[in-house]
Design a protein around this motif. Sequence first.
Motif, PDB file in Angstrom:
ATOM      1  N   ILE A   7       0.867  -1.178   0.000  1.00  0.00           N
ATOM      2  CA  ILE A   7       0.000   0.000   0.000  1.00  0.00           C
ATOM      3  C   ILE A   7       0.901   1.225   0.000  1.00  0.00           C
ATOM      4  O   ILE A   7       1.785   1.347   0.850  1.00  0.00           O
ATOM      5  N   PHE A   8       0.691   2.114  -0.965  1.00  0.00           N
ATOM      6  CA  PHE A   8       1.422   3.385  -1.038  1.00  0.00           C
ATOM      7  C   PHE A   8       0.493   4.480  -0.521  1.00  0.00           C
ATOM      8  O   PHE A   8      -0.627   4.634  -1.025  1.00  0.00           O
ATOM      9  N   ALA A   9       0.951   5.244   0.470  1.00  0.00           N
ATOM     10  CA  ALA A   9       0.131   6.315   1.045  1.00  0.00           C
ATOM     11  C   ALA A   9       1.027   7.461   1.494  1.00  0.00           C
ATOM     12  O   ALA A   9       2.180   7.238   1.876  1.00  0.00           O
ATOM     13  N   SER A  10       0.479   8.668   1.463  1.00  0.00           N
ATOM     14  CA  SER A  10       1.259   9.851   1.830  1.00  0.00           C
ATOM     15  C   SER A  10       0.745  10.558   3.077  1.00  0.00           C
ATOM     16  O   SER A  10       1.390  11.484   3.562  1.00  0.00           O
ATOM     17  N   GLY A  11      -0.395  10.155   3.598  1.00  0.00           N
ATOM     18  CA  GLY A  11      -1.003  10.931   4.676  1.00  0.00           C
ATOM     19  C   GLY A  11      -1.370  10.117   5.898  1.00  0.00           C
ATOM     20  O   GLY A  11      -0.617   9.267   6.365  1.00  0.00           O
ATOM     21  N   SER A  12      -2.569  10.347   6.381  1.00  0.00           N
ATOM     22  CA  SER A  12      -3.048   9.755   7.625  1.00  0.00           C
ATOM     23  C   SER A  12      -3.168   8.237   7.561  1.00  0.00           C
ATOM     24  O   SER A  12      -2.871   7.535   8.522  1.00  0.00           O
ATOM     25  N   GLY A  13      -3.660   7.718   6.446  1.00  0.00           N
ATOM     26  CA  GLY A  13      -3.679   6.278   6.272  1.00  0.00           C
ATOM     27  C   GLY A  13      -4.928   5.554   6.729  1.00  0.00           C
ATOM     28  O   GLY A  13      -4.880   4.359   7.006  1.00  0.00           O
ATOM     29  N   THR A  14      -6.064   6.241   6.784  1.00  0.00           N
ATOM     30  CA  THR A  14      -7.284   5.541   7.202  1.00  0.00           C
ATOM     31  C   THR A  14      -7.679   4.464   6.198  1.00  0.00           C
ATOM     32  O   THR A  14      -8.106   3.378   6.596  1.00  0.00           O
ATOM     33  N   ASN A  15      -7.535   4.743   4.910  1.00  0.00           N
ATOM     34  CA  ASN A  15      -7.830   3.717   3.914  1.00  0.00           C
ATOM     35  C   ASN A  15      -6.839   2.560   4.021  1.00  0.00           C
ATOM     36  O   ASN A  15      -7.220   1.394   3.909  1.00  0.00           O
ATOM     37  N   ALA A  16      -5.578   2.866   4.235  1.00  0.00           N
ATOM     38  CA  ALA A  16      -4.573   1.815   4.388  1.00  0.00           C
ATOM     39  C   ALA A  16      -4.916   0.927   5.585  1.00  0.00           C
ATOM     40  O   ALA A  16      -4.881  -0.313   5.484  1.00  0.00           O
ATOM     41  N   ARG A  46       0.358   3.831  11.747  1.00  0.00           N
ATOM     42  CA  ARG A  46      -0.714   2.825  11.626  1.00  0.00           C
ATOM     43  C   ARG A  46      -0.133   1.471  11.221  1.00  0.00           C
ATOM     44  O   ARG A  46      -0.530   0.431  11.750  1.00  0.00           O
ATOM     45  N   ALA A  47       0.804   1.480  10.284  1.00  0.00           N
ATOM     46  CA  ALA A  47       1.440   0.236   9.840  1.00  0.00           C
ATOM     47  C   ALA A  47       2.174  -0.430  11.012  1.00  0.00           C
ATOM     48  O   ALA A  47       2.036  -1.644  11.228  1.00  0.00           O
ATOM     49  N   ARG A  48       2.926   0.356  11.782  1.00  0.00           N
ATOM     50  CA  ARG A  48       3.643  -0.207  12.933  1.00  0.00           C
ATOM     51  C   ARG A  48       2.670  -0.834  13.928  1.00  0.00           C
ATOM     52  O   ARG A  48       2.900  -1.947  14.418  1.00  0.00           O
ATOM     53  N   LEU A  49       1.583  -0.125  14.220  1.00  0.00           N
ATOM     54  CA  LEU A  49       0.598  -0.638  15.179  1.00  0.00           C
ATOM     55  C   LEU A  49      -0.048  -1.930  14.690  1.00  0.00           C
ATOM     56  O   LEU A  49      -0.404  -2.802  15.494  1.00  0.00           O
ATOM     57  N   LEU A  50      -0.188  -2.056  13.374  1.00  0.00           N
ATOM     58  CA  LEU A  50      -0.806  -3.252  12.787  1.00  0.00           C
ATOM     59  C   LEU A  50       0.231  -4.299  12.385  1.00  0.00           C
ATOM     60  O   LEU A  50      -0.100  -5.291  11.745  1.00  0.00           O
ATOM     61  N   LYS A  51       1.492  -4.038  12.751  1.00  0.00           N
ATOM     62  CA  LYS A  51       2.595  -4.983  12.515  1.00  0.00           C
ATOM     63  C   LYS A  51       2.819  -5.298  11.025  1.00  0.00           C
ATOM     64  O   LYS A  51       3.064  -6.441  10.644  1.00  0.00           O
ATOM     65  N   VAL A  52       2.717  -4.250  10.219  1.00  0.00           N
ATOM     66  CA  VAL A  52       3.021  -4.364   8.793  1.00  0.00           C
ATOM     67  C   VAL A  52       4.310  -3.570   8.547  1.00  0.00           C
ATOM     68  O   VAL A  52       4.409  -2.417   8.966  1.00  0.00           O
ATOM     69  N   PRO A  53       5.291  -4.162   7.904  1.00  0.00           N
ATOM     70  CA  PRO A  53       6.535  -3.436   7.628  1.00  0.00           C
ATOM     71  C   PRO A  53       6.252  -2.145   6.853  1.00  0.00           C
ATOM     72  O   PRO A  53       5.373  -2.116   5.988  1.00  0.00           O
ATOM     73  N   GLU A  54       7.018  -1.105   7.194  1.00  0.00           N
ATOM     74  CA  GLU A  54       6.843   0.165   6.491  1.00  0.00           C
ATOM     75  C   GLU A  54       8.173   0.606   5.906  1.00  0.00           C
ATOM     76  O   GLU A  54       9.235   0.206   6.390  1.00  0.00           O
ATOM     77  N   LEU A  55       8.068   1.403   4.861  1.00  0.00           N
ATOM     78  CA  LEU A  55       9.249   1.845   4.131  1.00  0.00           C
ATOM     79  C   LEU A  55       9.022   3.268   3.647  1.00  0.00           C
ATOM     80  O   LEU A  55       7.952   3.580   3.123  1.00  0.00           O
TER      81      LEU A  55
END
Length: 191
Positions: A7-16, A46-55
């Motif tokens: 998932i590519f996102a630039s902001g808050s990330g509610t959709n992600a 959000r990614a960290r809280l959901l345990k998804v790697p982020e970059l």
Amino acid sequence: MNTHIAIFASGSGTNAENIIQYFSKSKSIEVSLVVSNRSDAYVLERARLLKVPELIITKKEFSESEYYVLTKLRDFHIDFIVLAGFLLQIPKYLIQAYPGAIINIHPALLPRFGGKGMYGDHVHKAVVEAGEKESGITIHYVNEHYDSGAIIHQEKCTVDPADTYEDVARKVHRLEYEFYPRIIEDIVSRL
């Protein structure tokens, strides 16, 4: 065998977050990576809280470091890319590396209210200022031009004369949360 989504996102990330939660119990689709071009984007938290790697891949890296970007995506076995509020234009090399496997959601009924600079509240304000009677979402394939790839799916909502742009945004967000994960699932199941 799982299909791995970035998932590519630039902001808050509610959709992600909504997409990650939707696929959290899937046996065939996994959100394997969240990519942002901004180090301060809340989507990374959000990614960290959901345990998804982020970059974090900067605008400069996207435009000048084709090898680096593609290597990183391959490191995570990415098969499919979902844009969820990603504000950079996708480079041609990435479109060529993932033909028919990059999609975007736009918060209006394309082809109206699309193009460079038309994102988030800018779109909702333009819809209200134009006196539109409806708005909605457009899910489309990504090509080298903003918001001009082949349309996959659209959903509509009414815009009442008394609606503010915030009202329109709430209606559009409900459509995004309901339909985007389901359309992703449908497309990925046909890959």
